[in-house]
Structure formats: structure tokens, C-alpha cells
Design an enzyme around this catalytic site. Sequence first.
Site, PDB file in Angstrom:
ATOM      1  N   HIS A 130       3.597   6.561  -6.755  1.00 24.76           N
ATOM      2  CA  HIS A 130       2.814   7.666  -7.314  1.00 24.76           C
ATOM      3  C   HIS A 130       3.633   8.955  -7.223  1.00 24.76           C
ATOM      4  O   HIS A 130       3.739   9.724  -8.192  1.00 24.76           O
ATOM      5  CB  HIS A 130       1.497   7.797  -6.547  1.00 24.76           C
ATOM      6  CG  HIS A 130       0.448   8.592  -7.251  1.00 24.76           C
ATOM      7  ND1 HIS A 130      -0.866   8.615  -6.854  1.00 24.76           N
ATOM      8  CD2 HIS A 130       0.507   9.413  -8.333  1.00 24.76           C
ATOM      9  CE1 HIS A 130      -1.563   9.401  -7.651  1.00 24.76           C
ATOM     10  NE2 HIS A 130      -0.751   9.911  -8.554  1.00 24.76           N
TER      11      HIS A 130
ATOM     12  N   HIS B 289       1.793   4.571  -2.771  1.00 26.71           N
ATOM     13  CA  HIS B 289       1.892   6.019  -2.559  1.00 26.71           C
ATOM     14  C   HIS B 289       3.241   6.542  -3.043  1.00 26.71           C
ATOM     15  O   HIS B 289       3.325   7.554  -3.753  1.00 26.71           O
ATOM     16  CB  HIS B 289       1.769   6.340  -1.065  1.00 26.71           C
ATOM     17  CG  HIS B 289       0.388   6.278  -0.520  1.00 26.71           C
ATOM     18  ND1 HIS B 289      -0.667   6.970  -1.064  1.00 26.71           N
ATOM     19  CD2 HIS B 289      -0.116   5.615   0.557  1.00 26.71           C
ATOM     20  CE1 HIS B 289      -1.761   6.741  -0.356  1.00 26.71           C
ATOM     21  NE2 HIS B 289      -1.457   5.917   0.630  1.00 26.71           N
TER      22      HIS B 289
ATOM     23  N   HIS C   9       0.830  -1.209   0.000  1.00 32.21           N
ATOM     24  CA  HIS C   9       0.000   0.000   0.000  1.00 32.21           C
ATOM     25  C   HIS C   9       0.866   1.261   0.000  1.00 32.21           C
ATOM     26  O   HIS C   9       0.718   2.143  -0.865  1.00 32.21           O
ATOM     27  CB  HIS C   9      -0.909  -0.028   1.234  1.00 32.21           C
ATOM     28  CG  HIS C   9      -1.785   1.167   1.399  1.00 32.21           C
ATOM     29  ND1 HIS C   9      -3.124   1.160   1.088  1.00 32.21           N
ATOM     30  CD2 HIS C   9      -1.522   2.420   1.851  1.00 32.21           C
ATOM     31  CE1 HIS C   9      -3.644   2.349   1.337  1.00 32.21           C
ATOM     32  NE2 HIS C   9      -2.690   3.139   1.809  1.00 32.21           N
ATOM     33  N   GLU C  10       1.774   1.353   0.965  1.00 31.61           N
ATOM     34  CA  GLU C  10       2.603   2.554   1.071  1.00 31.61           C
ATOM     35  C   GLU C  10       3.562   2.682  -0.114  1.00 31.61           C
ATOM     36  O   GLU C  10       3.889   3.795  -0.537  1.00 31.61           O
ATOM     37  CB  GLU C  10       3.373   2.556   2.390  1.00 31.61           C
ATOM     38  CG  GLU C  10       2.494   2.580   3.638  1.00 31.61           C
ATOM     39  CD  GLU C  10       1.538   3.759   3.688  1.00 31.61           C
ATOM     40  OE1 GLU C  10       1.831   4.810   3.065  1.00 31.61           O
ATOM     41  OE2 GLU C  10       0.477   3.640   4.337  1.00 31.61           O
TER      42      GLU C  10
END
Length: 601
Positions: A395, A392, A388-389
Amino acid sequence: MSQTLQERRDMDPQYMWDLSSLYASDEDWEKALPTLEPMVEEAAAFQGKLKDAGSIRAFYDKSEKLELLLSDLFEYAMLRRSEDTRAAAGQKMYALIYGKYVRAMARLSFAKAEILSLEEEKLRAIVEDPALADYRQAMEDLLEEKSHTLSADQEELLAQYGEVFGAPANISENLMDADMVFEDAVDAAGKSHQVSGSSYIRLQSSADRLLRKNAFDSLYKGYRQHINTLASTYATAVRTAVTTARVRHYASSRRMAMEANHIPDQVYQNLIEAVRRHMPAMYRYVALRKRLLGLEELHYYDLYAPLVGESAQSYTYEQARRMVLDAIAPLGEEYKSVVKRAFADRWIDVYPNAGKRGGAFSAGTYHSKPYILTNFSGTLDSVSTIAHEMGHSMHSWYARSHQPAHYADYTLFVAEVASTVNENLLIENLLGKTSDLRERLVLLNQYLENFKGTVYRQTMFAEFEKIVHEKAEEGQALDPETLNRTYLDLIRDYFGDGLVIDDAVKYEWARIPHFYRPFYVYVYATGYSSAVALSEGIRRDGVPAVRRYLDFLSMGSSRHPLDELRHAGVDLDTPAPLDQALEKFETVLDQAEEIARELGL
């Protein structure tokens, strides 16, 4: 004896982030600090001169350099403070740069009002001027704020109160992370376990039900003892948002928050209505969880409990690394090579230590590599958190690699899309590797948990915020009883009669830090729904979908978020993506129920 966390100084450096892409040491950070004030004064010297495209362009260039320096200084201090929230050095650095940041923003607060004080015809001509071509969208967005911008003096006054307005969040964070001490939780074998914000979910994920219950009781006993303070800090944060919206002539604090990202109110309402349409699926999941755990009553402290065959499954950090790399392979070699570099170059602060900030986040600046904080505990959820991180951070990496600094930060609305795409790819990858029914059930449950936590739960949070802010706008008091009752009613609505609603659950709202950033949580749910569509498309369509997706990651904030998502293939002007995501939840639930029947559970 209690299991205590190691002190930061005793941790293995290879599992700690390397902040040298920001500053090599605290001393280097301190040396950079004096360069800030002259840059503030250089930018502030433009006051009274922002009357044409050339002067506005020169000001933007100066202020951008200042903001990049501020960002580096601020981020380094924030990351150092996160390592050990008890440590005086990190707290001092953070307080120092926070104050300087607020004062710098106050000094430059004249700019928006000064530019928008120009006659509209002249302002529109300036927007079209080639000198401002690099800032075209920023100028167009600024023009849209004209009706919400105050006079230069009023803007400066509001900016000077920035540190005060941020105080409720800082007070609550310090209280929860540094000052609140919880009783140890005893397990079925009589062993004590330290309870903290960072260890709580790990304890709630234990197969030992007595430990889960005792950790639950310990945590919420601590929150009950501080509930008046926490209600006061949160009520102040809400009233600050409501008052600011009123002063700036917005219809509501929610409208103010959403207009910043050009999101219509209907998107928020569509989300709540879609989730409420699909409530029966959540009630089915609660019933399935109760059956699989073999419980006569399912309590709130059972919601994170491992299912049958799940409790013994644990992963090393090296296994987690390989799992993440395998999962993101469909995104192409470039993406994968950067993720490999993230693991090798110590972007990640991996394990919990005493005083470390709880949870997980991704951070970094235009000049630095992205950074990830986790509290890795070896569970599948911990592996999913890394994926998940990393989403980020990737991105951020793509946006910063393809956009100038002023468009390099992606907007709040799309902030959770890339992270959730990675989570979904991880689960689908693991499902594709096993035919073992028990393993599949565990993985399907992880999928269901992600939906529960990110769509249903975050929508519940969003509805809580909506209700609370509306009460404040109507002049109602936000006392502990009101906040507790509002939250408890929503818990009953969202989880149904199949869950025993322990009274202490009513304090849970007080430990949600995102509430201090008004109307942020809903983007988790809309982001997850968008990510379901994107990850399904990547798996189904391959290269064309990947190309659109990487384009989306590379856009930063160079387009408005709904336009960026449309480019990637998701249209949130309609409720269709929300319903499709919730239908995916029902499909996964169908599969889990079928496997449970096959296993005789």
C-alpha cells in the site's frame, strides 16, 4: 534449561533488514542531523507572512522538505531501537530525534492558526488560487479545522507539550518491552521457556497445554505486579486526549480522532452494533474450539491452541515466501514483482532476537523502501503475518509511487485494508490447494481466527475505548479496578459462557499498545470488513476488481477514505459491508462445523 533468544549480533544478516535506503550507518544518520535545524529556521521564517497563496505555497514546499528529512531521521532511529529495545544506542537516537521532532513541530505550529486567522472570504479565495492547486485538498481540509484551531500562541504552547503528551505511550512501551521480566514457563516435559512480549503468542500457540497455562500465568503475573503503573500511564493518555478535544472544541475525544479522517460517528456505532448482532456466531466458534480440542473447559489460554492435526505443521521462511507469492498472484505481475523484490532486497527483519520489539509492523518513508518487522516462528499465523505486513508495505509502495509526498501516506482509516486483503487471499489460496479434510479444517480455523482477532476482538477493544473515554469525559476515575472490571465485562460479553474467564484476563488491556493511539483499533475491524468485500470481488471478478483495487492503493490520502473505498467498491456509510463480512464468518464456521462432523470430532 530455558530456551533463550539469540543476541542481535549473532543473527544471520540475510534475515535482517537493510536500512541503507535511509542511512548506511548510525554515523551517516548523525552527520545528517545537523542539517535539520537550518531547515526548521527556514520554514519558521515564514511566521507572520502567510497572507496570500504565494507565501503559503512557498511555506508548504519548505515545510514538506523539512518533514521528509524529519521522517527519514525519525524512522531510522525508531527502526534501530526496535531491533533491540535494551540497546543504549537506539534509545539515545530515538530520544534525540523525538525531542527535535517535537521542537520542530512547535516552531512551525504557527502556520495553521496564522492561515486560519484570515477572513473566511479571503481564505476561500486562497484555496481556489491556482498557485495552491497541488495542495487543494490539504487546504480544503485545513479550512474545515477552523473552528477547532486555537490562536498561534496557544497552538505553539500545545505543540511544545507534544513530548510530554507522548510520554505515557513511551513509558508503557519501555516498561513492557525493555524492563518487565517474566518467569520462565515450564512445559509438560519439564523444559523451561523464556516468556516475553515477543514470545508470548508463540507459547500460547503451543500444543502443550501446561506450557500455555504457565506462560499465561507468568505473563499476567508480571502485568499484575505493574498494573498500578500501567493504569496510571493509560489514564494519563486518556485524559490527555479528552482534555485536548475539549480545548479544541470537539464534542468528544472520539469525535476528534474520527473527524481527522472525515469518518462520521455512525460508522463506529454501526460496527459495535453489527458485531453484537452476530455474537451468537462467536459463541458457536468457542463451542467448536472446545470440542475440537477435546476439553471439558475452554480457558483463555486455549484460544490460540492448535487444533487437531495442526500442532506438527511448521513452515520455513522460504516456504512462507513462496506461499505469500502464490497467494498474491491474482493481484497481477507488477504487484508480484515488487513483492519478490521485497524478499530479495531485505525489506524484512524476520526472526525474534533478545530485546527485539514484539509483534510486527510495516514502516518506511517517502525516500526509503518499505520495511517490515516480524518475529517469525514458523506457524501458519507467522506466514499470515508476513502476508499482512506485506500488504501494508505494498500500500505504501503504490501510494508513494503515484502521489506527491504530501498525499503519499494513506490515512489511518484504510490502513488495515490492504494487509487484510493479502491475508484473505493467502487463506483462500491454501484452501484451493487441498481437499484433505484435516488440512481444510486447520485453514478454515485460521480464517475464523483472523475474524475473531480482527473483527470481534478489535471491536471489543473499540468498545473498551469508547467506555473508558466516556468515563473520563464524565469525570470518573480510571483506576486499575475500573479498567479491569470494564475489560472483564466485555470479555464475558464477547466470548460467552462457553469460555472459562480466568481472572488474570482482566489485566490484558494493559498490554495493548494501540490504546495509546486513541480510537485506532476500530479501523482494524472496519478495514477487515472492507477487505473481505474486496478480496471476494478480486477472486470473483478478476481484472476489473484488481484495477479498482490498485487504484485504491495508489490514492494515498489524495481523497477522503470513505470516497477511496467507494471507488474500490465498498460503501461504509451503511452497515451492509459489516454484516456481509460477519456473514462470511458464519459461512466459514458452517464449513468448519461440517468437516468436524465428517471427521467425527
